[in-house]
Design an enzyme around this catalytic site. Sequence first.
Site, PDB file in Angstrom:
ATOM      1  N   SER A 150      -9.094 -24.594   3.630  1.00 56.50           N
ATOM      2  CA  SER A 150      -8.974 -24.604   5.084  1.00 56.50           C
ATOM      3  C   SER A 150      -7.526 -24.385   5.524  1.00 56.50           C
ATOM      4  O   SER A 150      -6.898 -23.408   5.124  1.00 56.50           O
ATOM      5  CB  SER A 150      -9.551 -25.919   5.622  1.00 56.50           C
ATOM      6  OG  SER A 150      -9.734 -25.870   7.015  1.00 56.50           O
ATOM      7  N   GLU A 241     -20.203 -20.291   7.832  1.00 57.95           N
ATOM      8  CA  GLU A 241     -19.051 -20.807   8.576  1.00 57.95           C
ATOM      9  C   GLU A 241     -18.310 -19.698   9.319  1.00 57.95           C
ATOM     10  O   GLU A 241     -18.260 -18.547   8.886  1.00 57.95           O
ATOM     11  CB  GLU A 241     -18.092 -21.529   7.638  1.00 57.95           C
ATOM     12  CG  GLU A 241     -17.436 -20.635   6.599  1.00 57.95           C
ATOM     13  CD  GLU A 241     -16.292 -21.333   5.861  1.00 57.95           C
ATOM     14  OE1 GLU A 241     -15.468 -21.988   6.538  1.00 57.95           O
ATOM     15  OE2 GLU A 241     -16.236 -21.222   4.628  1.00 57.95           O
ATOM     16  N   HIS A 271     -18.432 -24.885   5.601  1.00 62.90           N
ATOM     17  CA  HIS A 271     -16.994 -24.940   5.371  1.00 62.90           C
ATOM     18  C   HIS A 271     -16.670 -25.860   4.190  1.00 62.90           C
ATOM     19  O   HIS A 271     -17.080 -27.029   4.150  1.00 62.90           O
ATOM     20  CB  HIS A 271     -16.315 -25.443   6.645  1.00 62.90           C
ATOM     21  CG  HIS A 271     -14.829 -25.411   6.621  1.00 62.90           C
ATOM     22  ND1 HIS A 271     -14.104 -24.258   6.448  1.00 62.90           N
ATOM     23  CD2 HIS A 271     -13.909 -26.411   6.768  1.00 62.90           C
ATOM     24  CE1 HIS A 271     -12.813 -24.528   6.496  1.00 62.90           C
ATOM     25  NE2 HIS A 271     -12.671 -25.837   6.676  1.00 62.90           N
TER      26      HIS A 271
END
Length: 307
Positions: A150, A241, A271
Amino acid sequence: MTLREISRVLPADQAWGLWTSRQIVARIMDTCGPGLAGTTVTPVDTIDAHGGRVIGEWVHGAGVSEADTSDRGAIYFVHGSGYALCTPRTHRRLTAWLSRLTGIPVFSIDYRLAPRHRFPTAAEDVHRGWHWLTTQHGVAPEQVVVAGDSAGGHLSIDLLLQSDVTHPAALVLLSPLVDLTFALARTAEQHRRDPAIRARDAARLVELYCTGIDPTHPRLTLDVAGGRVLPPTLIQAGGAEMLSADAIALADDLRAAGGRCDLQVWPDQVHVFQALPRLSPEAAPAMREIAAFVTAALQRDHIEQVG
């Protein structure tokens, strides 16, 4: 029905909302993450050669020796969650699994979080941790694989674009965040709703870190295609995602710069699904792919050095 709706109503700009978000994410990571049996964790809190503080933890998965790592290699892990939510503790189950599968230790950097610490604090901490690992701790850069998920993906790329950083053997990115304006994510959102969070809610979280900074700042809008050729890279993202758009764009930019990139978009996954094997059966094969990539990268670099 849960996380997406909760993230919509929690005020990220208020202390209680941010605290609640941190608790929810930590509970999800613990409840749905892999086991920790046999894992050894060694905290690090030290001062580097330039007087800067380095905080993190060494994670040795089950069966991984705690002996000196200087001749065995390591993984330098940069966690994500919007520069504001997570820590090495929340990601410990993931890093322990990664260590166990690869047979090498993981150093997880504990960078300072927003909103108390804003841009470029996190990037500076990641940079400082890298230099400590590869100089004072004695692990050669070519014996390290950098990994991040991320927002940790953004921080990892930023690190490797810096001219004073000797490149590692490889780079592994899980659902990397690249476009901090979330323009790519919003476009993807029009075609398929992300099951975990809305683009506007994720953007609110990231703004805690970089509010007031020109979004075109070169350490926010990263020039990957026009920058240094990065080491061989594996990118994994979930097909469900919104950040799958970031992963695809990043892979294109890495290749445009002359680098090698293996992009894997796992259908219908969320995610950073790799951290949630109790929720996603696909996490295990995805992690095996990562472990094989890491092992091959370190072996390839060793062969090149010997040759």
